[in-house]
Design an enzyme around this catalytic site. Structure first.
Site, PDB file in Angstrom:
ATOM      1  N   HIS A 104       0.790  -1.049   0.096  1.00  0.00           N
ATOM      2  CA  HIS A 104       0.086  -0.031   0.001  1.00  0.00           C
ATOM      3  C   HIS A 104       0.992   1.082   0.069  1.00  0.00           C
ATOM      4  CE1 HIS A 104       1.046   0.447   4.356  1.00  0.00           C
ATOM      5  NE2 HIS A 104       0.449  -0.658   4.422  1.00  0.00           N
ATOM      6  N   CYS A 117       1.554  -8.552  15.415  1.00  0.00           N
ATOM      7  CA  CYS A 117       2.964  -7.945  15.643  1.00  0.00           C
ATOM      8  C   CYS A 117       3.715  -8.887  15.887  1.00  0.00           C
ATOM      9  CB  CYS A 117       2.755  -7.124  16.918  1.00  0.00           C
ATOM     10  SG  CYS A 117       1.668  -5.846  16.910  1.00  0.00           S
ATOM     11  N   CYS A 135      -4.052  -4.920  21.510  1.00  0.00           N
ATOM     12  CA  CYS A 135      -2.777  -4.475  20.951  1.00  0.00           C
ATOM     13  C   CYS A 135      -2.969  -3.269  20.606  1.00  0.00           C
ATOM     14  CB  CYS A 135      -2.437  -5.481  19.893  1.00  0.00           C
ATOM     15  SG  CYS A 135      -1.167  -4.841  18.632  1.00  0.00           S
ATOM     16  N   LYS A 163      -6.914   4.705   9.072  1.00  0.00           N
ATOM     17  CA  LYS A 163      -5.631   3.865   9.148  1.00  0.00           C
ATOM     18  C   LYS A 163      -5.443   2.983   7.806  1.00  0.00           C
ATOM     19  CE  LYS A 163      -3.024   0.646  12.016  1.00  0.00           C
ATOM     20  NZ  LYS A 163      -2.649   0.256  13.149  1.00  0.00           N
ATOM     21  N   HIS A 182      -2.832  -3.068  16.785  1.00  0.00           N
ATOM     22  CA  HIS A 182      -3.907  -3.620  15.751  1.00  0.00           C
ATOM     23  C   HIS A 182      -5.319  -3.732  16.159  1.00  0.00           C
ATOM     24  CE1 HIS A 182      -0.220  -5.519  14.419  1.00  0.00           C
ATOM     25  NE2 HIS A 182      -0.818  -5.602  13.221  1.00  0.00           N
TER      26      HIS A 182
END
Ligand SMILES: [Zn+2]
Length: 501
Positions: A17, A129, A143, A300, A146
């Site tokens: 991305h 992670c 997390c 995000k 995440h």
């Protein structure tokens, strides 16, 4: 001077991305700038194939892991041509023959130093992670990267004696041996070190890893923790563990060893990796530059959600220059930035098509109109051209100083200043009026001096823009290169992308 520049090696659990493009473009600019300076440069990128994340993503997609990893790794490799990257070496940790022996040797070196031991461990693990979290590090039990609930994992693992290296690491960072930029990240690392370093787990049961990964030497029931494995790429690609001169030339030498990375993997690069190197008796990186994150349209970017703009597709549709320019011009050194196609197009149309492109086009057209395509011989700087002259002369030095600080916005601003000053100069001296007075029997030298100064500015732009927008720079240089004494006919060096103006 030798400069070795690396990007992190992303997981290949999905396609690249726009956030990946940021890091490789920044690294490419540094590499190109240093090469322009006559430095010996090696620019390395790659993919992290051995992650458990890849295994899980492949399973979710119902595809064989090897096939899945290969397919996504290809997409990362394809960023090279799409973004005009000058990557010298691209390592794929699962299939590169240099990698595994190097990781094994690294493991052995740490074992020999007495830094590896077995321990039963229970903790909270985020697969996203690939790391254990202490309850204090979680945000409302989730997390912090995440926002997912970590798994409780209890297993027998190999551990690395990180606790032994706190003082040495602190000394390296505060003494300047290991530079971490920006300063906020450096302070974050020092605070983490000062909070007391705990040994960390560097292996996983082979069973849980689904057989994917590199077995622990002498203990096939375990595979080497993917981060231990992945971090070693920076030296295995140089032949650490497999021989050859590259390692000595690029790592065990007085040159620069520069890592670029995102804020989410700071601790791995600025604490774990240097400690591993100290344990193995190897030199530390000299520079670590940490960038923040991009969002897209305020969201995000998540590889798995598919919300991240595909950089290769953007480059195909809007041109490599537009993508690189947005990344370099708009992303701040500190703080997140939000990408939208609209912003990229507006920036490109405003600065590349209207600013730079229009300037080069006007100057070449004027040289044709007033001097039949012949560039006037150099003359002293004309009155009013002092600022333009200064912008041309200082651009390289200012860009260099900014890049030394990893400040890409400031670096592009130094180059952009040439175009800005040149356009201002044209409006101020009004060459068309000089031409009129010349036709009315006046002196031709004032117009010669003005055209000469503007032509020099276009040449300077072509030269100084090269590390940032190599394709555009080549087109500008093409427009400014006489054939048989005459400049080529003026033709646009940037196309307008279509923002309304
Ligand atoms: Zn996570």
């Amino acid at each position: 001077m030798h400069t070795y520049i690396t990007t992190t090696i992303p997981y290949v659990n999905a396609r690249p991305h726009i956030g990946h493009a940021l890091e490789v473009v920044q690294a490419d600019v540094l590499a190109r700038f240093r090469r322009q300076h006559g430095d010996r440069v090696r620019f390395q990128a790659g993919t992290d194939d051995n992650s458990l994340k890849n295994v899980l993503a492949a399973k979710a997609a119902g595809v064989d892991v090897r096939e899945f990893v290969d397919r996504n790794a290809e997409a990362f490799l394809a960023l090279g041509p799409a973004l005009s990257l000058t990557v010298d070496d691209f390592i794929r940790t699962s299939r590169d023959v240099r990698h595994r022996p190097g990781v094994e040797q690294f493991w052995q070196a740490c074992a020999t130093a007495g830094d590896l031991y077995r321990k039963r461990y229970e903790g909270l693990y985020c697969t996203g992670c690939e790391q254990f979290y202490s309850p204090a590090e979680l945000r409302a039990g989730r997390c912090p990267e995440h926002d997912t609930e970590p798994q409780r994992v209890a297993e027998q693992n190999w551990f690395f004696r990180l606790s032994r290296y706190g003082d040495r690491l602190r000394e390296a960072i505060t003494g300047g041996e290991l530079r971490i930029e920006p300063a906020g990240r450096r302070n974050e690392v020092l605070a983490f070190i000062d909070s007391g370093l705990e040994d960390f787990s560097v292996s996983r049961p082979a069973e849980r890893a689904g057989g994917w990964g590199i077995p622990v030497p002498g203990d096939p029931s375990q595979v080497i923790y993917v981060w231990f494995d992945a971090l070693c790429n920076y030296v295995t690609a140089l032949g650490y563990g497999t021989g050859g001169d590259a390692y000595r030339e690029w790592w065990a030498s007085p040159g620069r060893r520069v890592h670029l990375l995102g804020k989410g993997v700071l601790r791995f690069h600025a604490v774990y990796w240097p400690a591993m190197l100290l344990s193995a008796g190897q030199p530390l990186p000299t520079d670590i530059f940490v960038h923040d994150y991009l969002t897209t349209g305020g969201q995000k970017i998540s590889k798995s959600s598919g919300s991240g703009a595909d950089p290769a597709a953007l480059a195909a549709e809007y041109g490599t220059d537009a993508v690189r320019w947005w990344l370099l011009r708009e992303v701040p050194r500190v703080g997140d930035a939000d990408f939208t196609v609209g912003r990229m197009v507006a920036r490109a149309d405003d600065e590349l098509a209207n600013g730079l492109g229009n300037l080069v086009n006007r100057v070449v057209a004027m040289i044709h109109r007033y001097r039949d395509g012949r560039v006037p011989d150099p003359l002293p700087v004309p009155a009013g051209g002092e600022d333009l002259d200064a912008a041309c002369r200082h651009a390289h030095e200012h860009a260099g100083a900014a890049l030394e600080d990893f400040d890409f916005r400031r670096a592009t601003a130094a180059v952009w200043a040439i175009a800005d000053e040149a356009n201002r100069f044209i409006n101020q001296v009004r060459p068309w009026e000089l031409s009129r007075s010349e036709r009315d029997g006046g002196d031709g030298r004032p117009l010669d001096a003005v055209l000469g100064a503007l032509f020099e500015a276009c040449l300077a732009l072509g030269r100084e823009l090269a590390p940032f927008l190599p394709d555009a720079a080549a087109r500008i240089i093409g427009q400014c290169t006489p054939r048989d004494g005459l400049l080529p006919a003026a033709s646009p060096v940037f196309r307008r992308l279509g923002s309304t103006a």
